[in-house]
Design an enzyme around this catalytic site. Sequence first.
Site, PDB file in Angstrom:
ATOM      1  N   ARG A 195      55.523 -54.717  -3.349  1.00 17.63           N
ATOM      2  CA  ARG A 195      54.451 -54.418  -2.390  1.00 17.63           C
ATOM      3  C   ARG A 195      54.952 -53.484  -1.299  1.00 17.63           C
ATOM      4  NH1 ARG A 195      51.210 -59.395   0.001  1.00 17.63           N
ATOM      5  NH2 ARG A 195      53.141 -59.706   1.177  1.00 17.63           N
ATOM      6  N   LYS A 226      50.990 -54.026   4.057  1.00 19.60           N
ATOM      7  CA  LYS A 226      51.267 -54.698   5.328  1.00 19.60           C
ATOM      8  C   LYS A 226      51.815 -53.683   6.324  1.00 19.60           C
ATOM      9  CE  LYS A 226      52.898 -58.931   5.363  1.00 19.60           C
ATOM     10  NZ  LYS A 226      51.781 -59.770   5.812  1.00 19.60           N
ATOM     11  N   GLU A 259      38.897 -61.489   4.704  1.00 17.90           N
ATOM     12  CA  GLU A 259      40.121 -62.275   4.784  1.00 17.90           C
ATOM     13  C   GLU A 259      40.278 -62.827   6.193  1.00 17.90           C
ATOM     14  OE1 GLU A 259      43.470 -59.726   3.998  1.00 17.90           O
ATOM     15  OE2 GLU A 259      42.720 -58.149   5.312  1.00 17.90           O
TER      16      GLU A 259
END
Length: 392
Positions: free
Chosen positions: A137, A239, A275
């Site tokens: 990721r 992120k 979310e």
Amino acid sequence: MRVQLISSYYMALRRCIPQSSTYYLSKIRGFRMHGTKAATSVVEEHVSDAEREDEEYADVDWDNLGFSLVRTDYMFATRSCSEGNFEQGYLSRYGNIELNPAAGILNYGQGLIEGMKACRGEDGKVLLFRPEQNAMRMKIGAERMCMHSPSVQHFIEGVKQTVLANRRWVPPPGKGSLYLRPLLFGSGASLGVAAAPEYTFLVFGSPVQNYFKEGTAALNLYVEEVIPRAYLGGTGGVKAISNYGPVLEAMRRAKSRGFSDVLYLDAETGKNIEEVSASNIFLVKENSIVTPTTNGTILEGITRKSVIEIALDLGYKVEERTVAVEELKEAREVFCTGTATGVASVGSITFQNTRTEYKVGDALVTQQLRSILVGIQTGSIQDTKDWVMEIA
């Protein structure tokens, strides 16, 4: 907000590095900015095994650990060279970080974070949960943001070294985990909107208690209707440090009103749930488990992915799709998933001054999924999927 947020990470790094230790494997004297030039000074020194801490556990009240940052023994650091490859990393015993934002170290928010944890099993073994997923990721995020990133192997090696060097800070079985924060950021000077000439990769950790232990109240969420979010094609799927500025402000407002966290709607229509601040969300309905699809603005959580696989193996129907906010009234259970939270029950959600409550407790889908996930992470349930990496 972005500058304040990034600076907070560096302040956390400074706090996690002990300032009074005598011995160290290597010492990073700091990230020093002079004019428009960034410099990292590393001095290597070696210690014998006899000089290292040999106790099994650090002197910590493990039953009252909490979530505050705790200084551990070592952190891992490395940086990229001009070709984009990362140098051999170092374990730093202590040091300092000096910043001069005018020199370009912030590089227009060029920073990526990951979160993962190391657990201790009943047999004393230290385990990492799916570290290759975090590595991939970060690599994908770096590509989207025109950054150099460590290879998957280099990422995992840095994490392993950090955990091994801080093994005594991994809580006893059932008491919590060593929360790890891999951090990648531009550390060279640049003018205007430009990619950084070099990047620094750090890994540090802090022991934390189990998020959902006996007696912990279920989450009570507040639906935030107005907030700037990353749109389709933006950086919402990684992120990125700069994504969290508006999130922190929304969390501050919600917590000041007594809520645990914020549930966000999509930025395009404001009609669908997306979310929670640092977690993915699931609704348990009559015949299925429903979760918003990751469509470019929702982070595809590693815990989320794992829980979906566990639910499917148990025979549940799992739907990844657009979830209208009105469906919150139809759910029997709601839970959140994340590295820190694991699988956390939601007791209520408030939307437009209307509070909807959900079932919590044992013998529910949420508890079943939580128990299996924790069992795999701690080695008490057989890992048939090779998710867990034993490192000590």
